[in-house]
Write a protein that holds these residues in place. Structure first.
Motif, PDB file in Angstrom:
ATOM      1  N   VAL A 106      10.365   2.288 -14.684  1.00 60.31           N
ATOM      2  CA  VAL A 106      10.572   1.296 -13.627  1.00 60.31           C
ATOM      3  C   VAL A 106      10.450  -0.088 -14.256  1.00 60.31           C
ATOM      4  O   VAL A 106       9.925  -0.252 -15.359  1.00 60.31           O
ATOM      5  N   SER A 107      10.938  -1.089 -13.543  1.00 63.61           N
ATOM      6  CA  SER A 107      10.848  -2.452 -14.059  1.00 63.61           C
ATOM      7  C   SER A 107       9.398  -2.928 -14.030  1.00 63.61           C
ATOM      8  O   SER A 107       8.554  -2.386 -13.303  1.00 63.61           O
ATOM      9  N   ASP A 108       9.115  -3.958 -14.821  1.00 67.10           N
ATOM     10  CA  ASP A 108       7.759  -4.509 -14.850  1.00 67.10           C
ATOM     11  C   ASP A 108       7.345  -5.021 -13.478  1.00 67.10           C
ATOM     12  O   ASP A 108       6.178  -4.905 -13.081  1.00 67.10           O
ATOM     13  N   ARG A 109       8.290  -5.596 -12.744  1.00 69.67           N
ATOM     14  CA  ARG A 109       7.973  -6.121 -11.412  1.00 69.67           C
ATOM     15  C   ARG A 109       7.554  -4.985 -10.484  1.00 69.67           C
ATOM     16  O   ARG A 109       6.554  -5.091  -9.753  1.00 69.67           O
ATOM     17  N   VAL A 110       8.298  -3.902 -10.490  1.00 61.48           N
ATOM     18  CA  VAL A 110       7.974  -2.752  -9.642  1.00 61.48           C
ATOM     19  C   VAL A 110       6.638  -2.142 -10.066  1.00 61.48           C
ATOM     20  O   VAL A 110       5.815  -1.760  -9.228  1.00 61.48           O
ATOM     21  N   LYS A 111       6.420  -2.067 -11.352  1.00 61.09           N
ATOM     22  CA  LYS A 111       5.169  -1.504 -11.877  1.00 61.09           C
ATOM     23  C   LYS A 111       3.969  -2.298 -11.372  1.00 61.09           C
ATOM     24  O   LYS A 111       2.893  -1.744 -11.116  1.00 61.09           O
ATOM     25  N   ALA A 112       4.144  -3.609 -11.210  1.00 55.45           N
ATOM     26  CA  ALA A 112       3.044  -4.472 -10.778  1.00 55.45           C
ATOM     27  C   ALA A 112       2.609  -4.196  -9.341  1.00 55.45           C
ATOM     28  O   ALA A 112       1.500  -4.584  -8.941  1.00 55.45           O
ATOM     29  N   TRP A 113       3.446  -3.546  -8.551  1.00 57.02           N
ATOM     30  CA  TRP A 113       3.090  -3.268  -7.160  1.00 57.02           C
ATOM     31  C   TRP A 113       2.092  -2.122  -7.024  1.00 57.02           C
ATOM     32  O   TRP A 113       1.481  -1.955  -5.976  1.00 57.02           O
ATOM     33  N   GLY A 114       1.963  -1.311  -8.052  1.00 52.42           N
ATOM     34  CA  GLY A 114       1.080  -0.159  -7.987  1.00 52.42           C
ATOM     35  C   GLY A 114       1.818   1.110  -8.377  1.00 52.42           C
ATOM     36  O   GLY A 114       3.018   1.089  -8.673  1.00 52.42           O
ATOM     37  N   THR A 115       1.109   2.210  -8.347  1.00 49.04           N
ATOM     38  CA  THR A 115       1.667   3.487  -8.781  1.00 49.04           C
ATOM     39  C   THR A 115       2.170   4.297  -7.593  1.00 49.04           C
ATOM     40  O   THR A 115       1.424   4.540  -6.637  1.00 49.04           O
ATOM     41  N   LEU A 116       3.414   4.693  -7.663  1.00 52.83           N
ATOM     42  CA  LEU A 116       4.000   5.529  -6.621  1.00 52.83           C
ATOM     43  C   LEU A 116       3.787   7.005  -6.952  1.00 52.83           C
ATOM     44  O   LEU A 116       4.153   7.471  -8.026  1.00 52.83           O
ATOM     45  N   LYS A 117       3.179   7.720  -6.011  1.00 47.70           N
ATOM     46  CA  LYS A 117       3.145   9.178  -6.069  1.00 47.70           C
ATOM     47  C   LYS A 117       4.082   9.672  -4.981  1.00 47.70           C
ATOM     48  O   LYS A 117       3.761   9.619  -3.798  1.00 47.70           O
ATOM     49  N   PRO A 118       5.288  10.125  -5.329  1.00 43.89           N
ATOM     50  CA  PRO A 118       6.248  10.519  -4.294  1.00 43.89           C
ATOM     51  C   PRO A 118       5.905  11.862  -3.666  1.00 43.89           C
ATOM     52  O   PRO A 118       5.387  12.762  -4.337  1.00 43.89           O
ATOM     53  N   ASP A 119       6.180  11.969  -2.389  1.00 39.78           N
ATOM     54  CA  ASP A 119       6.074  13.248  -1.690  1.00 39.78           C
ATOM     55  C   ASP A 119       7.003  14.247  -2.379  1.00 39.78           C
ATOM     56  O   ASP A 119       8.178  13.958  -2.598  1.00 39.78           O
ATOM     57  N   SER A 120       6.473  15.399  -2.724  1.00 37.87           N
ATOM     58  CA  SER A 120       7.258  16.372  -3.485  1.00 37.87           C
ATOM     59  C   SER A 120       8.151  17.248  -2.623  1.00 37.87           C
ATOM     60  O   SER A 120       8.931  18.047  -3.138  1.00 37.87           O
TER      61      SER A 120
ATOM     62  N   LEU B 249       0.859  -1.176   0.000  1.00 37.72           N
ATOM     63  CA  LEU B 249       0.000   0.000   0.000  1.00 37.72           C
ATOM     64  C   LEU B 249       0.900   1.233   0.000  1.00 37.72           C
ATOM     65  O   LEU B 249       1.813   1.335   0.818  1.00 37.72           O
ATOM     66  N   PHE B 250       0.653   2.146  -0.932  1.00 40.07           N
ATOM     67  CA  PHE B 250       1.433   3.368  -1.019  1.00 40.07           C
ATOM     68  C   PHE B 250       0.742   4.465  -0.200  1.00 40.07           C
ATOM     69  O   PHE B 250      -0.290   4.993  -0.619  1.00 40.07           O
ATOM     70  N   PRO B 251       1.300   4.816   0.961  1.00 43.35           N
ATOM     71  CA  PRO B 251       0.615   5.774   1.833  1.00 43.35           C
ATOM     72  C   PRO B 251       0.457   7.158   1.205  1.00 43.35           C
ATOM     73  O   PRO B 251       1.309   7.612   0.439  1.00 43.35           O
ATOM     74  N   ASN B 252      -0.657   7.794   1.554  1.00 39.94           N
ATOM     75  CA  ASN B 252      -0.933   9.186   1.194  1.00 39.94           C
ATOM     76  C   ASN B 252      -0.962   9.413  -0.316  1.00 39.94           C
ATOM     77  O   ASN B 252      -0.682  10.520  -0.780  1.00 39.94           O
ATOM     78  N   SER B 253      -1.316   8.370  -1.063  1.00 38.85           N
ATOM     79  CA  SER B 253      -1.358   8.514  -2.513  1.00 38.85           C
ATOM     80  C   SER B 253      -2.401   9.516  -2.974  1.00 38.85           C
ATOM     81  O   SER B 253      -2.304  10.072  -4.072  1.00 38.85           O
ATOM     82  N   GLU B 254      -3.417   9.740  -2.132  1.00 35.93           N
ATOM     83  CA  GLU B 254      -4.495  10.647  -2.512  1.00 35.93           C
ATOM     84  C   GLU B 254      -4.258  12.068  -2.037  1.00 35.93           C
ATOM     85  O   GLU B 254      -5.094  12.945  -2.285  1.00 35.93           O
ATOM     86  N   ASP B 255      -3.145  12.314  -1.326  1.00 37.47           N
ATOM     87  CA  ASP B 255      -2.836  13.691  -0.943  1.00 37.47           C
ATOM     88  C   ASP B 255      -1.386  14.013  -1.263  1.00 37.47           C
ATOM     89  O   ASP B 255      -1.014  14.105  -2.428  1.00 37.47           O
ATOM     90  N   ARG B 256      -0.508  14.132  -0.268  1.00 40.59           N
ATOM     91  CA  ARG B 256       0.836  14.646  -0.545  1.00 40.59           C
ATOM     92  C   ARG B 256       1.763  13.638  -1.198  1.00 40.59           C
ATOM     93  O   ARG B 256       2.791  13.998  -1.773  1.00 40.59           O
ATOM     94  N   GLY B 257       1.440  12.355  -1.104  1.00 43.83           N
ATOM     95  CA  GLY B 257       2.295  11.320  -1.671  1.00 43.83           C
ATOM     96  C   GLY B 257       3.107  10.592  -0.610  1.00 43.83           C
ATOM     97  O   GLY B 257       3.187  10.997   0.552  1.00 43.83           O
ATOM     98  N   SER B 258       3.741   9.498  -1.013  1.00 44.58           N
ATOM     99  CA  SER B 258       4.504   8.641  -0.101  1.00 44.58           C
ATOM    100  C   SER B 258       5.907   9.184   0.134  1.00 44.58           C
ATOM    101  O   SER B 258       6.529   9.745  -0.772  1.00 44.58           O
ATOM    102  N   HIS B 259       6.396   8.970   1.349  1.00 41.28           N
ATOM    103  CA  HIS B 259       7.764   9.367   1.680  1.00 41.28           C
ATOM    104  C   HIS B 259       8.753   8.526   0.890  1.00 41.28           C
ATOM    105  O   HIS B 259       8.646   7.291   0.839  1.00 41.28           O
ATOM    106  N   VAL B 260       9.697   9.175   0.244  1.00 40.25           N
ATOM    107  CA  VAL B 260      10.754   8.472  -0.478  1.00 40.25           C
ATOM    108  C   VAL B 260      12.109   8.865   0.096  1.00 40.25           C
ATOM    109  O   VAL B 260      12.263   9.929   0.696  1.00 40.25           O
ATOM    110  N   ASN B 261      13.056   7.978  -0.061  1.00 39.75           N
ATOM    111  CA  ASN B 261      14.429   8.260   0.323  1.00 39.75           C
ATOM    112  C   ASN B 261      15.319   7.937  -0.870  1.00 39.75           C
ATOM    113  O   ASN B 261      14.838   7.429  -1.884  1.00 39.75           O
ATOM    114  N   LEU B 262      16.590   8.230  -0.748  1.00 38.03           N
ATOM    115  CA  LEU B 262      17.497   8.127  -1.888  1.00 38.03           C
ATOM    116  C   LEU B 262      18.667   7.203  -1.624  1.00 38.03           C
ATOM    117  O   LEU B 262      19.120   7.048  -0.489  1.00 38.03           O
TER     118      LEU B 262
END
Length: 347
Positions: A305-319, A246-259
């Motif tokens: 992204v790879s097909d495997r990653v794509k299969a997990w769902g759509t990431l909306k990253p926190d901007s 589950l990608f948290p906050n996909s409907e608002d600010r987006g999910s926390h990402v790190n680098l």
């Protein structure tokens, strides 16, 4: 000798042993100190050598490399440091070991939000801090980080230590969005919703869901790929099959990402080769390797992204820029201790 000094001493010995066989000043080489495990970056380094003819020398350690480089000073053989987490990237600046990366290739390839404003580090890939949810016991398909404080999750959440870099990054992002007072209340509520004391790595949390010890857990996206493709330990495939992301906050600010990212060393003896390596790592070809082999999200625009990653769902990253989140890491660490998060529920 404390654990940190032991780790640094180990890195010192390893570096001395490795580089004695290959002088740092030799032409056609680049010396890499890496927090990233060698098998994760070797396909990239092989491609770099094939393309440029430049040999790569790698020293790996899970801790102490930044301090090692600072201690070596002008005599350090390190040209670049490869690492994960915005804290370690920003920490290189604090240690005084970083040099500005001045390259039009890099600034063209990597968007500004994935680069230090002063050029002291460059992001290479991103990963999201997501929720692993039991397929059998969790019906909902959307979630927010804020919701982890909801009493409905009491006794149902697993996570690793609050002091781990990945957790600190998430808490710092919560402070950046909500302020310290509200984040502390949230963290106390999350603590009280835990199924057990924080322990283990991200894969261990998925194992706990598989075993029925908890229903949801915090984890990084790429661990799903590592488990799904783990032929040496096939039981991890069963763990992975028991959860969905589950990608948290996909409907608002987006999910926390790190680098994950790279730092050019202040006293790099092979600076030109170091810059060539950094430029290569930001290229379309290198970013495709990252995407396919490490299940991470490329940061160079136009690389899929790879097909495997794509299969997990759509990431909306926190901007929100990670350089802004990094400002609150110290406050996040202090908060973890203050609420005794690692003591677990009913503290």
């Amino acid at each position: 000798m404390n654990k940190t000094l032991c780790a640094i001493s180990g890195a010192v010995a390893l570096a001395s042993t490795f580089f004695s066989a290959a002088p740092a000043l030799a032409d056609g080489e680049v010396n890499i100190y890496s927090y990233r495990q060698p098998f994760l970056i070797q396909p990239l380094l092989d491609a770099f050598t094939e393309k440029t003819g430049i040999k790569t020398n790698v020293v790996f350690s899970s801790k102490g490399l930044g301090q090692r480089i600072a201690a070596e000073g002008e005599n350090s053989p390190a040209d670049v440091m490869m690492t994960v987490d915005i804290g370690r990237l920003d920490g290189a600046r604090d240690l005084g070991i970083a040099a500005p990366i001045e390259s039009t290739v890099v600034s063209t390839n990597i968007p500004a939000e994935f680069r230090d404003p002063d050029g002291m580090w460059v992001g290479l890939t991103s990963r999201a801090r997501v929720i692993y949810a039991s397929k059998d016991r969790v019906d909902q398909t959307a979630i927010t980080y804020e919701e982890l404080a909801d009493p409905k999750w009491k006794g149902r959440i697993c996570t690793r230590s609050g002091q781990h870099d990945y957790t600190i990054g998430l808490i710092a992002s919560m402070i950046a969005h909500h302020g310290e007072a509200d984040t502390e209340k949230w963290l106390e509520a999350v603590r009280d919703n835990l199924a057990r004391k924080p322990a283990g790595n991200d894969r261990a949390q998925v194992k706990s869901i598989y075993a029925g010890e908890c229903d949801i857990a915090l984890g990084n996206t790429y661990y799903m790929g590592k488990m799904e493709t783990n032929d040496k330990e096939p039981e991890q495939k069963e763990w992975a099959a028991s959860v969905r992301i589950l990608f948290p906050n996909s409907e608002d600010r987006g999910s926390h990402v790190n680098l994950s990212g790279v730092v050019l060393m202040k006293h790099a003896p092979n600076k030109d080769n170091a810059l060539k390596l950094i430029e290569f790592l930001t290229s379309h070809d290198a970013q495709e390797i990252y995407a396919e082999t490490n299940f991470e999200y490329p940061v160079t625009p136009g690389v899929a992204v790879s097909d495997r990653v794509k299969a997990w769902g759509t990431l909306k990253p926190d901007s929100m820029p990670l350089s802004d989140v990094a400002k609150y890491r110290k406050a996040a660490s202090e908060m973890v201790d203050r609420v005794r998060f690692d003591d677990g529920p009913a503290t």
